[in-house]
Design a protein around this motif. Structure first.
Motif, PDB file in Angstrom:
ATOM      1  N   GLY A  58       9.056   8.567  -0.322  1.00 11.32           N
ATOM      2  CA  GLY A  58       8.831   9.445   0.812  1.00 11.32           C
ATOM      3  C   GLY A  58       8.646  10.884   0.391  1.00 11.32           C
ATOM      4  N   ALA A  59       8.331  11.720   1.362  1.00 13.51           N
ATOM      5  CA  ALA A  59       8.030  13.120   1.102  1.00 13.51           C
ATOM      6  C   ALA A  59       9.292  13.890   0.718  1.00 13.51           C
ATOM      7  N   LEU A 113       0.831  -1.198   0.000  1.00 12.53           N
ATOM      8  CA  LEU A 113       0.000   0.000   0.000  1.00 12.53           C
ATOM      9  C   LEU A 113       0.866   1.249   0.000  1.00 12.53           C
ATOM     10  N   GLY A 114       0.343   2.319  -0.612  1.00 14.84           N
ATOM     11  CA  GLY A 114       1.047   3.587  -0.657  1.00 14.84           C
ATOM     12  C   GLY A 114       0.410   4.625   0.235  1.00 14.84           C
ATOM     13  N   ALA A 115       0.982   5.827   0.222  1.00 15.08           N
ATOM     14  CA  ALA A 115       0.521   6.899   1.100  1.00 15.08           C
ATOM     15  C   ALA A 115      -0.938   7.250   0.844  1.00 15.08           C
ATOM     16  N   THR A 116      -1.350   7.258  -0.430  1.00 20.50           N
ATOM     17  CA  THR A 116      -2.740   7.584  -0.759  1.00 20.50           C
ATOM     18  C   THR A 116      -3.692   6.530  -0.201  1.00 20.50           C
ATOM     19  N   ASP A 117      -3.300   5.259  -0.310  1.00 24.23           N
ATOM     20  CA  ASP A 117      -4.122   4.175   0.239  1.00 24.23           C
ATOM     21  C   ASP A 117      -4.273   4.325   1.746  1.00 24.23           C
ATOM     22  N   TYR A 118      -3.170   4.599   2.413  1.00 22.96           N
ATOM     23  CA  TYR A 118      -3.222   4.731   3.870  1.00 22.96           C
ATOM     24  C   TYR A 118      -4.054   5.936   4.291  1.00 22.96           C
ATOM     25  N   ALA A 119      -4.002   7.008   3.508  1.00 20.52           N
ATOM     26  CA  ALA A 119      -4.810   8.183   3.840  1.00 20.52           C
ATOM     27  C   ALA A 119      -6.299   7.848   3.752  1.00 20.52           C
ATOM     28  N   GLU A 120      -6.684   7.066   2.751  1.00 21.32           N
ATOM     29  CA  GLU A 120      -8.086   6.672   2.609  1.00 21.32           C
ATOM     30  C   GLU A 120      -8.522   5.764   3.756  1.00 21.32           C
ATOM     31  N   ILE A 121      -7.652   4.842   4.128  1.00 22.06           N
ATOM     32  CA  ILE A 121      -7.962   3.943   5.241  1.00 22.06           C
ATOM     33  C   ILE A 121      -8.069   4.724   6.544  1.00 22.06           C
TER      34      ILE A 121
END
Length: 268
Positions: free
Chosen positions: A199-200, A101-109
């Motif tokens: 990463g950012a 999973l990526g950052a966008t996926d984790y943000a949605e979760i």
């Protein structure tokens, strides 16, 4: 209070170790298991132990029909996000051990978990020693600005980088100072051989190696003029190192609202 657990990925590498481990915990009970290949069979027998009275379901939808508290997911990168969102929508807490999973996926979760007032704990690696590797690397990054990661795994691993390397790179990118290394965008020849920035900001360069005979290893390499530091974690051939960390996550995830990434958040 007994924690009622559903295990998704019951016949996987970690699932086979977790099911008998859950059975030995006084404060946990397995109430559901998911594996399409073993659907209809007893979960205990499927992992090579005695029958435990839990019938393996073909889908998470079926498993969640039974009352439960926590979903543990060790499945595949292409299904873990849907599993997590489904469990969250049903009011279950979630422990995610699947990488990819990526950052966008984790943000949605995270948003879904907060909306449903449940907790999600996701870690690229639930091994205690891998967690310590991450902690030590973050300490070093505060003093040494130049760091890159080498991610080792078997030839058949479906995702790159591994969850361990990705989580480490994202965490390092948050704390490191500005790099002194020539940016990959300015490299001639074949710039892709410099790895990928994860990463950012400028990110951290990650190099994913996939070859037979490798299990899972992750190296954080730090460099200063005339000196180097390597912090490395090597996994063995069994899933035993991931059991204790996952059990800890099962116990603690109900105290969380929203998403927490990394087992290191629980160590203290």
């Amino acid at each position: 209070m007994t924690i009622r657990v559903v295990m998704a990925g019951a016949t996987g590498w970690v699932g086979k170790a977790l099911i008998p481990a859950i059975a030995t915990q006084a404060d946990m009970t397995l109430v559901g298991a998911v594996s399409r290949s073993a659907a209809g069979r007893d979960a205990g027998a499927v992992v090579g132990g005695p029958d435990n009275g839990v019938t393996v379901s073909a889908s998470l939808v079926e498993a969640l029909a039974t009352a439960s508290d926590v979903l543990v997911d060790y499945t595949r990168p292409d299904v873990v996000k849907d599993h997590a969102l489904l469990a969250i929508s049903r009011g279950r807490h979630v422990v995610i051990g699947t990488s990819g999973l990526g950052a966008t996926d984790y943000a949605e979760i995270d948003a879904a978990a907060r909306a449903n007032r449940v907790g999600v704990l996701a870690a690229g690696n639930f091994s205690i020693t891998a967690t310590l590797m991450k902690r030590f690397a973050l300490m070093a990054a505060k003093y040494v600005p130049d760091v890159e990661i080498i991610d080792y795994a078997s030839a058949g691993k479906p995702d790159a980088p591994s969850g361990t390397a990705r989580e480490l790179a994202e965490a390092l990118a948050e704390v490191r100072q500005a790099s002194t290394v020539r940016p990959a965008s300015e490299v001639s020849g074949v710039p892709a051989t410099r790895g990928a920035a994860v990463g950012a900001g400028e990110g951290v360069q990650v190099h994913a190696l996939r070859l037979p005979s490798y299990i899972l290893s992750c190296e954080a390499l730090f460099g200063l003029p005339d000196e180097r530091l390597t912090i490395r974690h090597d996994a063995g051939s069994s899933a035993a190192p991931y059991v204790a960390g996952t059990l800890l996550a099962i116990r603690r995830v109900q105290q969380i609202t929203g998403l927490v990434r990394g087992l290191d958040a629980l160590l203290d």
